[in-house]
Design a protein around this motif. Structure first.
Motif, PDB file in Angstrom:
ATOM      1  N   GLY A   1      65.024  57.429   6.355  1.00 38.46           N
ATOM      2  CA  GLY A   1      64.512  57.657   7.745  1.00 38.46           C
ATOM      3  C   GLY A   1      65.508  57.612   8.714  1.00 38.46           C
ATOM      4  N   VAL A   2      65.339  57.858   9.696  1.00 41.03           N
ATOM      5  CA  VAL A   2      65.990  57.950  11.105  1.00 41.03           C
ATOM      6  C   VAL A   2      64.886  57.592  12.151  1.00 41.03           C
ATOM      7  CG1 VAL A   2      67.529  59.086  12.671  1.00 41.03           C
ATOM      8  CG2 VAL A   2      67.868  59.560  10.242  1.00 41.03           C
ATOM      9  N   THR A   3      65.697  56.417  13.064  1.00 36.50           N
ATOM     10  CA  THR A   3      64.919  56.159  14.224  1.00 36.50           C
ATOM     11  C   THR A   3      65.258  57.227  15.270  1.00 36.50           C
ATOM     12  OG1 THR A   3      64.879  53.904  13.616  1.00 36.50           O
ATOM     13  CG2 THR A   3      64.325  54.221  15.983  1.00 36.50           C
ATOM     14  N   GLU A   4      64.285  57.580  16.207  1.00 41.82           N
ATOM     15  CA  GLU A   4      64.666  58.745  17.000  1.00 41.82           C
ATOM     16  C   GLU A   4      64.648  58.007  18.383  1.00 41.82           C
ATOM     17  OE1 GLU A   4      62.062  62.050  17.135  1.00 41.82           O
ATOM     18  OE2 GLU A   4      62.005  62.372  14.829  1.00 41.82           O
TER      19      GLU A   4
ATOM     20  N   CYS B   1      68.094  64.378   9.211  1.00 41.27           N
ATOM     21  CA  CYS B   1      67.298  65.075  10.050  1.00 41.27           C
ATOM     22  C   CYS B   1      67.145  66.702   9.718  1.00 41.27           C
ATOM     23  CB  CYS B   1      67.864  64.942  11.693  1.00 41.27           C
ATOM     24  SG  CYS B   1      67.557  63.523  12.254  1.00 41.27           S
ATOM     25  N   ASN B   2      68.078  67.244   9.214  1.00 38.37           N
ATOM     26  CA  ASN B   2      68.189  68.568   8.830  1.00 38.37           C
ATOM     27  C   ASN B   2      67.195  68.879   7.652  1.00 38.37           C
ATOM     28  OD1 ASN B   2      70.269  69.136  10.864  1.00 38.37           O
ATOM     29  ND2 ASN B   2      71.623  69.060   9.445  1.00 38.37           N
TER      30      ASN B   2
ATOM     31  N   ARG C   1      61.321  59.765  12.093  1.00 34.73           N
ATOM     32  CA  ARG C   1      61.207  60.647  11.058  1.00 34.73           C
ATOM     33  C   ARG C   1      61.635  60.289   9.513  1.00 34.73           C
ATOM     34  NH1 ARG C   1      63.637  66.022  12.881  1.00 34.73           N
ATOM     35  NH2 ARG C   1      62.959  65.175  15.053  1.00 34.73           N
ATOM     36  N   MET C   2      60.908  60.550   8.522  1.00 29.24           N
ATOM     37  CA  MET C   2      61.338  60.016   7.123  1.00 29.24           C
ATOM     38  C   MET C   2      61.101  60.903   6.172  1.00 29.24           C
ATOM     39  SD  MET C   2      60.271  56.034   6.080  1.00 29.24           S
ATOM     40  CE  MET C   2      58.458  56.337   6.167  1.00 29.24           C
TER      41      MET C   2
ATOM     42  N   GLN D   1      72.816  68.686   1.274  1.00 29.70           N
ATOM     43  CA  GLN D   1      73.600  67.939   1.959  1.00 29.70           C
ATOM     44  C   GLN D   1      73.186  66.667   2.178  1.00 29.70           C
ATOM     45  OE1 GLN D   1      73.508  70.356   5.628  1.00 29.70           O
ATOM     46  NE2 GLN D   1      74.291  72.346   4.327  1.00 29.70           N
ATOM     47  N   LEU D   2      71.923  66.425   1.936  1.00 32.71           N
ATOM     48  CA  LEU D   2      71.462  64.919   2.304  1.00 32.71           C
ATOM     49  C   LEU D   2      71.853  64.191   0.916  1.00 32.71           C
ATOM     50  CD1 LEU D   2      69.687  62.709   3.401  1.00 32.71           C
ATOM     51  CD2 LEU D   2      67.601  63.830   2.052  1.00 32.71           C
ATOM     52  N   LEU D   3      71.858  64.963  -0.117  1.00 27.34           N
ATOM     53  CA  LEU D   3      72.114  64.059  -1.396  1.00 27.34           C
ATOM     54  C   LEU D   3      73.584  63.775  -1.206  1.00 27.34           C
ATOM     55  CD1 LEU D   3      70.056  66.015  -4.045  1.00 27.34           C
ATOM     56  CD2 LEU D   3      69.871  63.998  -3.363  1.00 27.34           C
TER      57      LEU D   3
END
Length: 279
Positions: free
Chosen positions: A40-43, A128-129, A85-86, A149-151
């Motif tokens: 996850g990413v903190t926005e 995020c993408n 978002r996670m 891309q995430l992997l």
């Protein structure tokens, strides 16, 4: 869920990956764990949580990484709360997809995150993408490309480690108790019954179990049932039937625990994952 808190959750039908975007003020959720790998990413704001016996503060742009079974909580220590978002990644899916990027896994091992919190702009952008492509239902090829891309970015944060059951730091009695709970988790287990199955008194068992897994046996059993409830609800099983099958007193009993751990009701979770009305 208060007027200031909100959750937007969906599930990708092809991969089973759940995508969640949420905002919390004050207390967000009680200590709990998941069967999935969490990325996850903190926005916005400060996302404070305890994990791996340490307190972490995730600020905008930071990536938080949790393994299946890792106990964590969540709160907003400052006014204005936090937004994040996670992605919930299925362990089998992640291991299979990474097969082309990693050498063959060592025997009796599993993927592990090197750290719980990362300052990695490329990984944050890839997360995020991937979230956007899955959550908004992009074309299949777009979703797959975003996940690839995430992997690729995740490989720098992953390594193979021995499974918990072979970890010499955890007492054998705690392993026996956990195995018993996993095998009989739907039953109304007493602490005396559990201690007898492990061959120790209940006081020693409780101390050993909490030292090993961060929760006393009764709390671990609740979390085990909740994790199983998520899987069943995501498949569309009726909420009331899930509660009975997992040993909760009734639907509202499961609902109270579910909200404390995940911030939304079982019925809403089921609806977001399956698009089916509650039954």
């Amino acid at each position: 869920m208060t007027a200031h808190n909100w959750i937007d959750l969906a599930q990708d039908a092809e991969t089973g990956i759940e995508t969640l975007r949420a905002h919390f003020t004050g207390h967000a959720y009680d200590p709990h764990w998941h069967d999935s790998y969490l990325v996850g990413v903190t926005e916005q704001g400060v996302q404070q949580f305890n994990c791996r016996r340490a307190r972490h503060q995730s600020t905008p742009g930071k990536v938080f990484l949790l393994e299946p079974g890792e106990l964590h909580d969540g709160e907003a220590p400052s006014a204005g709360g936090f937004t994040y978002r996670m992605l919930y990644l299925d362990p089998q899916w992640l291991t299979r997809e990474l097969g082309a990027l990693f050498e063959e896994a060592p025997a009796d091992s599993q993927l592990s995150f090197a750290s719980t919190l990362a300052s990695d702009p490329r990984l944050a952008q890839a997360t995020c993408n991937a979230f956007h492509s899955l959550h908004s239902g992009e074309l299949r090829i777009v979703r797959q490309s975003a996940l690839d891309q995430l992997l690729e970015q995740l490989t720098g944060h992953l390594h193979w480690r021995q499974r918990y059951r072979d970890d010499p730091r955890l007492p054998l009695v705690a392993h026996r108790a956990r195995e018993y709970l996993h095998a009989h988790g739907q039953l109304d287990i007493s602490l005396n019954e559990l201690s007898q199955a492990c061959g120790v008194d209940r006081f020693r068992l409780s101390r050993a179990f909490k030292a090993a897994f961060g929760l006393p046996p009764h709390a671990y059993l609740v979390q085990l049932r909740l994790a199983r409830a998520r899987r069943l609800l995501a498949r569309g099983e009726p909420t009331a039937e899930v509660a009975v099958a997992l040993g909760f007193a009734d639907q509202s009993h499961m609902g109270r625990w579910f909200v404390r751990a995940y911030g939304l009701t079982p019925a809403l979770y089921r609806k977001r994952c399956t698009k089916l009305p509650d039954a």
